[in-house]
Design a protein around this motif. Structure first.
Motif, PDB file in Angstrom:
ATOM      1  N   ASP A  53       0.849  -1.195   0.000  1.00 45.82           N
ATOM      2  CA  ASP A  53       0.000   0.000   0.000  1.00 45.82           C
ATOM      3  C   ASP A  53       0.886   1.246   0.000  1.00 45.82           C
ATOM      4  O   ASP A  53       1.582   1.535   0.983  1.00 45.82           O
ATOM      5  N   PHE A  54       0.873   1.979  -1.109  1.00 46.05           N
ATOM      6  CA  PHE A  54       1.677   3.187  -1.249  1.00 46.05           C
ATOM      7  C   PHE A  54       0.853   4.469  -1.038  1.00 46.05           C
ATOM      8  O   PHE A  54       1.326   5.572  -1.306  1.00 46.05           O
ATOM      9  N   SER A  55      -0.393   4.314  -0.562  1.00 42.80           N
ATOM     10  CA  SER A  55      -1.248   5.497  -0.450  1.00 42.80           C
ATOM     11  C   SER A  55      -0.667   6.546   0.496  1.00 42.80           C
ATOM     12  O   SER A  55      -0.877   7.759   0.287  1.00 42.80           O
ATOM     13  N   ALA A  56       0.055   6.140   1.509  1.00 45.56           N
ATOM     14  CA  ALA A  56       0.642   7.110   2.448  1.00 45.56           C
ATOM     15  C   ALA A  56       1.711   7.964   1.784  1.00 45.56           C
ATOM     16  O   ALA A  56       2.078   9.029   2.308  1.00 45.56           O
ATOM     17  N   PHE A  57       2.206   7.516   0.655  1.00 47.97           N
ATOM     18  CA  PHE A  57       3.280   8.246  -0.032  1.00 47.97           C
ATOM     19  C   PHE A  57       2.787   8.927  -1.302  1.00 47.97           C
ATOM     20  O   PHE A  57       3.598   9.413  -2.105  1.00 47.97           O
ATOM     21  N   ASP A  58       1.457   8.914  -1.495  1.00 49.88           N
ATOM     22  CA  ASP A  58       0.839   9.524  -2.678  1.00 49.88           C
ATOM     23  C   ASP A  58       1.405   8.913  -3.963  1.00 49.88           C
ATOM     24  O   ASP A  58       1.698   9.613  -4.928  1.00 49.88           O
ATOM     25  N   LEU A  59       1.572   7.579  -3.939  1.00 47.76           N
ATOM     26  CA  LEU A  59       2.070   6.848  -5.097  1.00 47.76           C
ATOM     27  C   LEU A  59       1.079   5.751  -5.469  1.00 47.76           C
ATOM     28  O   LEU A  59       0.410   5.175  -4.604  1.00 47.76           O
ATOM     29  N   GLU A  60       1.008   5.447  -6.753  1.00 48.92           N
ATOM     30  CA  GLU A  60       0.203   4.332  -7.237  1.00 48.92           C
ATOM     31  C   GLU A  60       1.069   3.063  -7.279  1.00 48.92           C
ATOM     32  O   GLU A  60       2.249   3.118  -7.598  1.00 48.92           O
ATOM     33  N   ASN A  61       0.449   1.944  -6.956  1.00 45.09           N
ATOM     34  CA  ASN A  61       1.137   0.653  -7.081  1.00 45.09           C
ATOM     35  C   ASN A  61       0.316  -0.194  -8.037  1.00 45.09           C
ATOM     36  O   ASN A  61      -0.625  -0.889  -7.643  1.00 45.09           O
ATOM     37  N   ASP A  62       0.662  -0.104  -9.298  1.00 47.30           N
ATOM     38  CA  ASP A  62      -0.092  -0.778 -10.351  1.00 47.30           C
ATOM     39  C   ASP A  62       0.451  -2.199 -10.555  1.00 47.30           C
ATOM     40  O   ASP A  62       0.961  -2.540 -11.621  1.00 47.30           O
ATOM     41  N   GLY A  63       0.363  -3.008  -9.505  1.00 50.22           N
ATOM     42  CA  GLY A  63       0.820  -4.391  -9.603  1.00 50.22           C
ATOM     43  C   GLY A  63       2.315  -4.510  -9.800  1.00 50.22           C
ATOM     44  O   GLY A  63       2.778  -5.429 -10.483  1.00 50.22           O
ATOM     45  N   GLU A  64       3.068  -3.625  -9.167  1.00 51.75           N
ATOM     46  CA  GLU A  64       4.511  -3.595  -9.401  1.00 51.75           C
ATOM     47  C   GLU A  64       5.339  -4.037  -8.196  1.00 51.75           C
ATOM     48  O   GLU A  64       6.371  -4.695  -8.360  1.00 51.75           O
ATOM     49  N   VAL A  65       4.905  -3.675  -6.981  1.00 51.04           N
ATOM     50  CA  VAL A  65       5.688  -3.983  -5.788  1.00 51.04           C
ATOM     51  C   VAL A  65       4.823  -4.778  -4.814  1.00 51.04           C
ATOM     52  O   VAL A  65       3.718  -4.359  -4.461  1.00 51.04           O
ATOM     53  N   PHE A  66       5.344  -5.938  -4.391  1.00 48.75           N
ATOM     54  CA  PHE A  66       4.629  -6.831  -3.492  1.00 48.75           C
ATOM     55  C   PHE A  66       5.529  -7.190  -2.314  1.00 48.75           C
ATOM     56  O   PHE A  66       6.758  -7.147  -2.414  1.00 48.75           O
ATOM     57  N   HIS A  67       4.906  -7.576  -1.208  1.00 51.85           N
ATOM     58  CA  HIS A  67       5.681  -8.239  -0.159  1.00 51.85           C
ATOM     59  C   HIS A  67       5.273  -9.711  -0.136  1.00 51.85           C
ATOM     60  O   HIS A  67       4.089 -10.056  -0.254  1.00 51.85           O
TER      61      HIS A  67
END
Length: 300
Positions: free
Chosen positions: A254-268
């Motif tokens: 979840d990148f919402s706290a950083f005002d970034l979109e995560n379009d299926g790119e970074v996972f844990h």
């Protein structure tokens, strides 16, 4: 109340042996972990401590070493059949024998002038396996693999599942699907004759991976069904395929706290807890597997 001795077996677990073939300048290596187990009337040993019918487990270990010297270890299935037949045919109290084998891969070091003749590095995590049973009721070979980690970044969904008041998982049309696959396939009786075991291993592995890669999966269960079915369709000798697939979960960060979109790119990636999906795919006219002993020790 009567108390009786139930089914029993004994053997030597995990005899590690490495066999080199040195009959030319280009050496060959086969690296094995061999487990033997014998069945017969050994009740006196359990009930009275009478060892007169017991072939020591140390002897079983030595037999595995001698067979590696006097018999070919490649393919491992033929080595296992030969060793199991020895115990059943040559050791009078033994009525059935099971040989389980793990084979560890090695890759030649590449030198300036090509592949090196006698230097290797361990290759990957995948382990080839074989479990051989020889008994009065017939012979069975269970070929297989474990620790084959496979992942695809798209082409997998999970939605429309049953929910209750404790469900928090969100449905998805597009997810990462990954597993560390355990796969076993059984050949029995007359169908054992004339098999090129190395070719079958390569071929079954290939058709199952093709199905994993190309099937648009609605569930890991569906994927396992199609993988097992593809193996049986490709090889008429196979009576059944057993698959075990832990779901190696990947969760979108979840990148919402950083005002970034995560379009299926970074996972844990979470290693536990994990879903564990298992399936058996059978040829309905295939020879039966018999008692559960053949699929004990992780083969079920």
């Amino acid at each position: 109340m009567a108390i009786v001795l139930g089914s029993n077996q004994y053997g030597k677990a995990e005899t590690r042996l490495v066999r080199f073939v040195r009959d030319s300048p280009r050496h060959q290596i086969t690296d094995l972990n061999v487990t033997t187990a014998l069945r017969g009337d050994f009740s006196a040993a359990y009930l009275d401590g009478d060892q007169s019918a017991v072939l020591p487990t140390d002897t079983q270990k030595n037999s595995a070493y001698v067979w590696a010297k006097t018999h070919a270890v490649d393919p491992i299935e033929e080595y296992g059949l030969s060793l199991a037949r020895h115990f059943v045919e040559d050791v009078e109290p033994v009525e059935a024998a099971r040989i389980e084998i793990e084979q560890f891969g090695w890759t030649r070091v590449v030198a300036q002038d090509g592949e090196h003749d006698h230097t290797w590095i361990r290759s990957g995590q995948e382990v080839r396996t074989a479990a051989v049973t020889v008994e009065a009721g017939g012979e069975h070979v269970v070929q297989g693999l474990k620790d084959l980690v496979v992942l695809k970044s798209t082409g997998s969904a999970f939605k429309d599942f049953l929910t209750d008041e404790y469900t928090t998982l969100r449905p998805t049309d597009d997810r990462v699907m990954a597993t560390s696959l355990v796969a076993r396939w059984r050949v029995s009786g007359d169908r054992l004759e004339g098999i090129d075991w190395n070719a079958m291993y390569v071929g079954v592995r290939a058709v199952m991976l093709e199905r994993f890669a190309n099937l648009h999966s609605l569930a890991l269960q569906q994927t396992l069904w199609h993988m097992g079915r593809a193996a049986i369709e490709a090889y008429p000798q196979i009576a059944e395929v057993r698959l075990k697939a832990p779901n190696k979960h990947h969760f979108l960060v979840d990148f919402s706290a950083f005002d970034l979109e995560n379009d299926g790119e970074v996972f844990h990636a979470d290693d536990r807890p994990y879903g564990l999906i298992e399936a058996t795919v059978e040829r309905d006219d295939g020879p039966p597997s018999g008692d559960a002993w053949r699929f004990s020790a992780g083969l079920a």
